[in-house]
Design an enzyme around this catalytic site. Structure first.
Site, PDB file in Angstrom:
ATOM      1  CB  CYS A   1      -4.182  -1.723   4.915  1.00 55.94           C
ATOM      2  SG  CYS A   1      -3.605  -2.089   5.684  1.00 55.94           S
TER       3      CYS A   1
ATOM      4  CD  GLU B   1      -2.243   1.040   3.136  1.00 57.70           C
ATOM      5  OE1 GLU B   1      -2.122   0.554   3.697  1.00 57.70           O
ATOM      6  OE2 GLU B   1      -3.657   1.719   2.886  1.00 57.70           O
TER       7      GLU B   1
ATOM      8  CE  LYS C   1      -7.276   1.300   3.394  1.00 54.53           C
ATOM      9  NZ  LYS C   1      -5.986   1.856   4.149  1.00 54.53           N
TER      10      LYS C   1
HETATM   11  N1  LIG Z   1      -2.618   1.367   6.833  1.00 49.78           N
HETATM   12  C1  LIG Z   1      -3.856   0.512   6.506  1.00 49.78           C
HETATM   13  O1  LIG Z   1      -5.138   0.342   6.133  1.00 49.78           O
HETATM   14  C2  LIG Z   1      -3.808  -0.207   8.168  1.00 49.78           C
HETATM   15  C3  LIG Z   1      -4.500  -0.981   8.540  1.00 49.78           C
HETATM   16  C4  LIG Z   1      -4.378  -1.761  10.035  1.00 49.78           C
HETATM   17  O2  LIG Z   1      -3.012  -1.368  11.017  1.00 49.78           O
HETATM   18  C5  LIG Z   1      -5.527  -2.004  11.025  1.00 49.78           C
HETATM   19  O3  LIG Z   1      -4.873  -3.052  11.961  1.00 49.78           O
HETATM   20  O4  LIG Z   1      -6.296  -2.201  10.253  1.00 49.78           O
END
Ligand SMILES: NC(=O)CCC(=O)C(=O)O
Length: 263
Positions: A146, A43, A112
């Site tokens: 993510c 990402e 996203k």
């Molecule tokens: N960059 C993100 O979206 C991190 C997501 C994350 O760390 C989580 O615990 O969920």
């Protein structure tokens, strides 16, 4: 169908797109050397989470990133799931994934959907609202970014249009929650009876240490291949999508759903 998958588990220089472009190009060359069919990046590889500097750093309409990824895909005849990059589109910022096939044609673009409050993402970035499904290397695929993996209903929405055979994930996932990363990805693989190919970054920024452990999981939830938590690496594994047909044939989860009762 057999598919050689490569994940570029890279470090990302905060706020330095030029440096990060070189890293991305280096790993495309490495993936081509081992004849990978698909290459996946993490990402926000152009800027990292340099959210307060997006006015100066975000890639306008993703032009630079798209040019680079398309060129690399064509040059090395690689299908590329381009992780994500910070983009500016119509005076707003987004966390955007571009996917290119091996001829250099864009096959998907996705902003996203779920923004991560713990990293202040929603203060700077706008959320997308579109699905991210595409055909890549002849395989029906979906991809998430993510924090999206914490929303099984969203992944099921994407996976059941098909259903898709591979779920790709691009992340900047901190080390302190890395066990959750792995457990959730294994659960997503089992419940969707799919391969999961997930790229995380290593290294640190001002606020976080990132945990690597990029991995490839089979449709029974077994980890086929996993990277370590600190080193840059190209993780490589060959998967056979016929394995998935076998799993789906035994327990027909997609046929047995009762969506009329879900809300
Ligand atoms: N960059 C993100 O979206 C991190 C997501 C994350 O760390 C989580 O615990 O969920």
């Amino acid at each position: 169908m057999k598919l050689k998958i490569a994940i570029a588990q890279i470090d990302i220089a905060l706020g330095d797109p030029k440096h990060n472009q070189k890293t991305v190009a280096y790993y495309a060359e490495k993936a081509a050397e081992v004849n990978a069919d698909v290459l996946v990046y993490p990402e926000m590889w152009n800027t990292g989470y340099a959210l307060t500097e997006l006015t100066n750093l975000a890639d306008t309409n993703g032009q630079d990133s798209q040019l680079l990824l398309s060129k690399l895909a064509k040059k090395y005849h690689l299908n590329i799931v381009g992780g994500s990059v910070a983009t500016q589109q119509n005076h707003k910022f987004y966390n955007t994934m571009f996917v290119f096939d091996a001829s250099g044609q864009k096959v998907s673009e996705y902003n996203k959907l779920h923004l991560f409050g713990l990293m202040n993402e929603e203060k700077y970035v706008s959320a997308g609202s579109m699905i991210n499904t595409f055909d890549l290397a002849g395989i029906k695929s979906a991809a998430a970014i993510c924090y999206d993996i914490r929303f099984p209903e969203w992944l099921r929405t994407m996976m059941s249009v098909g259903p898709q055979e591979i779920l790709y994930v691009a992340a900047e996932w901190p080390i302190q929650r890395i066990e959750q990363w792995q457990i959730m990805l294994q659960a997503r693989a089992i419940e969707n009876q799919t391969f999961v190919v997930a790229a995380n970054r290593v290294g640190r920024d001002k606020n976080n240490v990132f945990g690597g452990r990029s991995l490839i999981i089979d449709p029974l939830g077994r980890v086929i291949q996993q990277a370590g938590d600190t080193q840059e690496t190209l993780l490589i594994s060959t998967i056979d999508t016929d394995d998935e047909k076998m799993v789906r044939g035994q327990i027909p989860v997609f046929d047995d759903r009762r969506p009329e009762l879900y809300y």
